[in-house]
Design a protein around this motif. Structure first.
Motif, PDB file in Angstrom:
ATOM      1  N   ARG A 181       0.821  -1.209   0.000  1.00  0.00           N
ATOM      2  CA  ARG A 181       0.000   0.000   0.000  1.00  0.00           C
ATOM      3  C   ARG A 181       0.853   1.256   0.000  1.00  0.00           C
ATOM      4  NH1 ARG A 181      -4.530  -1.992   4.455  1.00  0.00           N
ATOM      5  NH2 ARG A 181      -5.527  -3.527   3.091  1.00  0.00           N
ATOM      6  N   ARG A 182       1.891   1.253   0.812  1.00  0.00           N
ATOM      7  CA  ARG A 182       2.751   2.434   0.905  1.00  0.00           C
ATOM      8  C   ARG A 182       3.905   2.389  -0.094  1.00  0.00           C
ATOM      9  NH1 ARG A 182       3.950   2.778   7.270  1.00  0.00           N
ATOM     10  NH2 ARG A 182       5.175   4.586   6.590  1.00  0.00           N
ATOM     11  N   LYS A 183       4.031   1.257  -0.816  1.00  0.00           N
ATOM     12  CA  LYS A 183       5.096   1.094  -1.815  1.00  0.00           C
ATOM     13  C   LYS A 183       6.468   1.328  -1.182  1.00  0.00           C
ATOM     14  CE  LYS A 183       1.688   0.796  -4.744  1.00  0.00           C
ATOM     15  NZ  LYS A 183       1.207  -0.516  -5.216  1.00  0.00           N
ATOM     16  N   LYS A 184       6.683   0.692  -0.052  1.00  0.00           N
ATOM     17  CA  LYS A 184       7.897   0.946   0.719  1.00  0.00           C
ATOM     18  C   LYS A 184       8.420  -0.354   1.314  1.00  0.00           C
ATOM     19  CE  LYS A 184       9.590   4.220   4.211  1.00  0.00           C
ATOM     20  NZ  LYS A 184       9.190   5.334   5.103  1.00  0.00           N
ATOM     21  N   LEU A 185       9.741  -0.470   1.383  1.00  0.00           N
ATOM     22  CA  LEU A 185      10.393  -1.639   1.949  1.00  0.00           C
ATOM     23  C   LEU A 185      10.781  -1.364   3.398  1.00  0.00           C
ATOM     24  CD1 LEU A 185      11.756  -4.458   1.474  1.00  0.00           C
ATOM     25  CD2 LEU A 185      13.833  -3.177   0.872  1.00  0.00           C
ATOM     26  N   PHE A 186      10.468  -2.298   4.301  1.00  0.00           N
ATOM     27  CA  PHE A 186      10.852  -2.198   5.701  1.00  0.00           C
ATOM     28  C   PHE A 186      11.792  -3.353   6.028  1.00  0.00           C
ATOM     29  CE2 PHE A 186       6.915   0.129   5.444  1.00  0.00           C
ATOM     30  CZ  PHE A 186       7.134   1.228   6.264  1.00  0.00           C
ATOM     31  N   ILE A 187      12.861  -3.063   6.751  1.00  0.00           N
ATOM     32  CA  ILE A 187      13.852  -4.072   7.100  1.00  0.00           C
ATOM     33  C   ILE A 187      13.974  -4.118   8.615  1.00  0.00           C
ATOM     34  CG2 ILE A 187      16.247  -4.809   6.815  1.00  0.00           C
ATOM     35  CD1 ILE A 187      16.247  -2.977   4.273  1.00  0.00           C
ATOM     36  N   SER A 188      13.759  -5.292   9.192  1.00  0.00           N
ATOM     37  CA  SER A 188      13.774  -5.403  10.642  1.00  0.00           C
ATOM     38  C   SER A 188      15.165  -5.138  11.201  1.00  0.00           C
ATOM     39  CB  SER A 188      13.305  -6.796  11.060  1.00  0.00           C
ATOM     40  OG  SER A 188      14.203  -7.772  10.586  1.00  0.00           O
TER      41      SER A 188
END
Length: 427
Positions: A127-134
């Motif tokens: 939805r946000r077109k974004k990558l999240f990395i823990s």
């Protein structure tokens, strides 16, 4: 399974909606050292590798940031609050409990949050077109998960994945099949990128056998979380079989499905599975059915009894039938019988004001012999599912009686088996 009468999503939607948002890999996280964020150059380099393999265009730069485990948990709760209505969760839980996939006190919402929080190493938000990395992922785990998630991002830039996963028939057969396209392709690409870096490719049969396993799903590339007693995934390990299998199916069977389409259509396969997706778990499990366009049968269910109204309707496919038989009988029976299923529909009816829930479930089989086998097998499922079963009729085509859930009857007619469960009066 199909949408609830209340107008919600499929009863598998609660999990799939979040997996589509939070699509992390299944790699076991080492405790240390923790990774730093990758650079934009690293991300662009991986996207280029993926673009070369798939032919997908890189249309824009991908934003990314670090996220903590606590933030993931908060994020999931917010997504459930925004995306899933309380009535939808109630319908999901009711159906799972009526079939016996989960225990009576099962909490679907909390288990979903716990499962996905435990699994996330990196994820791409469609939805946000974004990558999240823990921020807890170790370097080797991050690098592998990053390829998987960037495969999602690249596919999303070409096919709008959120729309893809919610398009089509509103049932878990279609949802699971489409999730197998999304997760299976990303998993396949994750393996192919690693193979190419080592001078190999999944186009080679021996490499494919070693890295993907055989056509009978033997010799998997990696153990699933929960496979060992020392698993780092306690929530997954303790989850009902249904959740464990439906969560891993898109990855395991999906990557084998992508391999089959790749061998059949080459580079064209990567876009083909999005433009012409499979319609059922059977088409994913047996790609030859996908190539032949084998349809799902949809039996016509009897009308609700007096004073009852439909609450949820659905379709039960090969995967879920396999899980049901394996859970209550044994794997051999499950894998022998489930592929003979042509299709199955179900409905949960509700009476008011008593709120009695009644399951009406009919399956259609390849021939009368297969139906007779399932008729016998499903009787054993009911005896195992319920604590007490008082049988009043038991012959070649009918099995009736009463359990703690209410009155029931299972009948066979040709290649169809009908089960009606949980009624207040004898049928």
């Amino acid at each position: 399974m199909r949408r609830g009468i209340y107008g919600g999503r499929s009863w598998h939607w609660v999990l799939l909606a979040l997996v589509a948002i939070l699509s992390g890999g299944w790699q076991q996280p080492p405790p240390a050292p923790q990774s730093k964020l990758p650079s934009a150059a690293e991300i662009n380099s991986i996207l280029k590798e993926l673009s070369d393999i798939t032919g997908f265009q890189i249309r824009k730069q991908l934003p990314f940031e670090s996220i903590t485990r606590e933030q993931v948990n908060k994020y999931l709760r917010e997504q459930i609050r925004r995306s899933v209505k309380p009535d939808e969760i109630r319908a999901e839980e009711t159906t799972l409990k009526k079939f016996g996939f989960v225990p009576p006190d099962f909490d679907l919402k909390q288990t979903t949050i716990d499962l996905l929080t435990e699994q996330a190493a990196a994820f791409y938000d469609f939805r946000r077109k974004k990558l999240f990395i823990s921020d807890w992922a170790a370097v080797n785990m991050r690098d592998v998960a990053l390829i998987h998630e960037l495969a999602h991002a690249l596919a999303d830039q070409n096919f709008a994945i959120e729309k893809f996963t919610t398009k089509g028939p509103d049932n878990s057969e279609s949802s699971l099949a489409r999730e197998a396209v999304v997760e299976g392709q990303a998993s396949w690409l994750m393996i192919e990128v690693g193979a190419r870096r080592a001078g190999r490719t999944l186009a080679d049969p021996e490499t494919a056998r070693q890295l993907l396993g055989g056509p009978d799903n033997s010799q998997p590339a990696a153990a699933l979380p929960g496979d060992s007693e020392t698993s780092e995934y306690p929530v997954f390990s303790k989850a009902p079989l249904y959740l464990r299998r439906t969560l891993t199916f898109p990855y395991d069977d999906g990557e084998k499905f992508q391999q089959a389409v790749f061998l059949h259509d080459g580079k064209r396969s990567f876009s083909k599975v999005f433009e012409d997706p499979p319609i059922s778990t059977a088409q994913v499990i047996h790609p030859e059915q996908y190539f032949r366009k084998t349809p799902l049968a949809s039996p016509v269910l009897p009308k609700p009894v007096r004073h009852a109204k439909p609450f949820v309707t659905g379709a039960l496919g090969e995967l879920e039938t396999t899980i049901l038989l394996e859970q209550y009988l044994d794997p051999d029976t499950a894998h022998m019988l489930a592929p003979k299923l042509k299709g199955a529909d179900y409905r949960v009816d509700e009476t008011k004001p008593a709120h009695r829930m009644m399951l009406v479930y009919e399956s259609e089989w390849s021939d009368p012999d297969a139906a007779a086998q399932y008729f016998e097998a499903y009787q054993r499922v009911l005896r195992a599912k319920w604590k007490s079963v008082d049988v009043t009729v038991s012959d070649a085509d009918r099995f009736s009686g009463k359990s703690e859930d209410g009155y029931f009857t299972v009948s066979r007619d040709g290649n169809k088996v009908l089960s009606e469960e949980g009624f207040e009066q004898p049928l």
